[in-house]
Enzyme design. Structure first.
Site, short mmCIF file in Angstrom:
data_model
loop_
_atom_site.label_atom_id
_atom_site.label_comp_id
_atom_site.label_asym_id
_atom_site.label_seq_id
_atom_site.Cartn_x
_atom_site.Cartn_y
_atom_site.Cartn_z
N SER A 223 49.50 0.35 -18.28
CA SER A 223 49.64 0.82 -19.57
C SER A 223 50.84 1.70 -20.03
O SER A 223 51.26 2.04 -19.16
CB SER A 223 48.38 2.01 -19.87
OG SER A 223 48.41 2.82 -20.73
N TYR B 213 45.17 9.61 -16.49
CA TYR B 213 44.87 8.53 -16.52
C TYR B 213 46.27 7.73 -16.26
O TYR B 213 46.00 6.67 -15.76
CB TYR B 213 44.27 8.07 -18.09
CG TYR B 213 44.39 6.77 -18.41
CD1 TYR B 213 43.59 5.82 -18.05
CD2 TYR B 213 45.41 6.45 -19.41
CE1 TYR B 213 43.88 4.57 -18.37
CE2 TYR B 213 45.43 4.88 -19.93
CZ TYR B 213 44.70 4.10 -19.38
OH TYR B 213 44.98 2.81 -19.58
N LYS C 23 47.51 4.62 -13.46
CA LYS C 23 47.87 3.33 -13.40
C LYS C 23 49.40 3.16 -12.89
O LYS C 23 49.76 2.19 -12.37
CB LYS C 23 48.00 2.74 -15.02
CG LYS C 23 46.77 2.95 -15.62
CD LYS C 23 46.27 1.55 -15.55
CE LYS C 23 44.88 1.51 -16.31
NZ LYS C 23 44.22 0.38 -16.19
#
Ligand code: UFG
Length: 327
Positions: free
Chosen positions: A116, A140, A144
């Protein structure tokens, strides 16, 4: 190739499966259906209802023998990850380590991973290229980034070849209209605009109008899910052919503001889409867009469906069809 698609019943995963099938790959989908939908499965493919937190069930899946796998199974709500990081540690990190371990144990050594733009955090310069500093703003994004690091080690030690695809703002629906399973409780801009357009919610909020952008609202790089899906197919071909790992940004290279998106949706849907300007949402950078030069050079990829009209029109059609079937 025989390909295991983990998270293949989800929004992006199902579009990836459709493109892999179009190229003649033999697909098995592995999904726990926590956010994936049965409706997103194709009857031609095998389906394993399994959870990445149970390594046994991954072992059983990988024991079937695959040439490659695609990993899209993750939680992705940036805001939630700052309130409940444990959920992201367990599912995104522990789950991925289970996948990596099971894959290498079963000699499945080609992997395409959903990374991402959240790995970058607040932009230091624009457009964002692959070498831009990585300083995630939320947990988050950190999950990643840490998975990208795990993959590099598994490449070095175990010979796993991976493609890390850093999506910018995924949006849109299958232009052929085959896939129209809606994400439940969406938090992203375009689904929220569509819920208002379709009368599923009364009005929407635009978070902040005092950003340092031409109209004061945040600018993002929206990239069509079918463009993203095609990049997975190309990335898989690349890593297999070259036996070399690859990390690329995937964006349309165009910045669109929130107000521009809402106005375009009003024009395309013909609906009023009432919107109130409210306070900024914490953690939103003013402006984010990619350069996808590396994806063009290495994969011969460029966004083809990511113009605003196609993004909105394809999403509106999915919402209309859903609403028609769920009256
Ligand atoms: N926005 C609104 N109102 C809403 C929802 C969103 O004004 O109801 C605004 C946001 O403030 C932001 C823009 O619309 O300025 C886009 O917001 P999204 O929530 O759709 O997307 P984000 O840019 O926050 O994040 C998305 C993904 C992340 C990914 C990131 C990469 O959700 O997982 O893109 O650029 F990391």
């Amino acid at each position: 190739m025989k390909v295991l698609v983990i998270g293949g019943a989800g929004y992006i995963g199902s579009h990836v499966v459709k493109e892999l099938m179009a190229q003649g790959h033999e697909i098995t989908v592995f999904d726990n259906l926590s956010s994936g939908l049965l409706q997103n499965l194709f009857k031609e493919n095998d389906f394993i209802a399994g959870d990445i937190l149970y390594k046994d069930s991954l072992d059983k899946a990988f024991a079937r023998g695959f040439d490659a796998f695609i990993h899209l199974a993750a939680f992705k709500a940036a805001g939630e990850s700052m309130i409940n990081p444990e959920k992201y540690s367990v599912n995104n990190i522990t789950g991925t380590l289970n996948i990596l371990n099971s894959a290498v144990e079963h000699n499945c050594k080609y992997m395409v991973f959903s990374s991402s733009a959240a790995v970058f955090g607040e932009p230091k310069y624009l457009p964002i290229d692959e070498d831009h500093p990585k300083d995630p703003e939320n947990y988050y994004g950190y999950t990643k980034l840490s998975i990208e690091e795990f993959m590099k080690w598994y490449d070095k030690i175990k010979g796993l070849k991976f493609a890390a695809l850093r999506y910018f703002n995924a949006a849109g629906y299958d232009p052929d209209g085959v896939l129209y399973g809606l994400e439940q409780n969406p938090a992203n801009l375009l689904p929220i605009i569509m819920e208002v357009a379709c009368g599923m919610r009364d009005k929407m909020k635009i978070f902040g109008k005092d950003y340092d952008t031409p109209d004061g609202t945040c600018i993002r790089d929206y990239v069509h899910v079918t463009d993203l899906a095609r990049a997975h197919v190309k990335a898989l071909d690349y890593i297999v052919k070259n036996n070399e790992s690859l990390t690329v940004n995937l964006g349309s290279e165009k910045g669109t503001s929130v107000t521009e998106m809402v106005e375009a949706a009003r024009r395309i849907t013909g609906q009023p889409i009432p919107a109130d300007y409210v306070e900024r949402r914490p953690g939103d950078p003013a402006c984010l867009y990619a350069t996808s030069k590396k994806a063009a050079e290495k994969l011969n990829w460029k966004a083809e469906y990511s113009d605003i009209d196609t993004l909105i029109d394809s999403t509106y059609k999915a919402y209309q069809r859903y609403n028609k079937e769920h009256k």
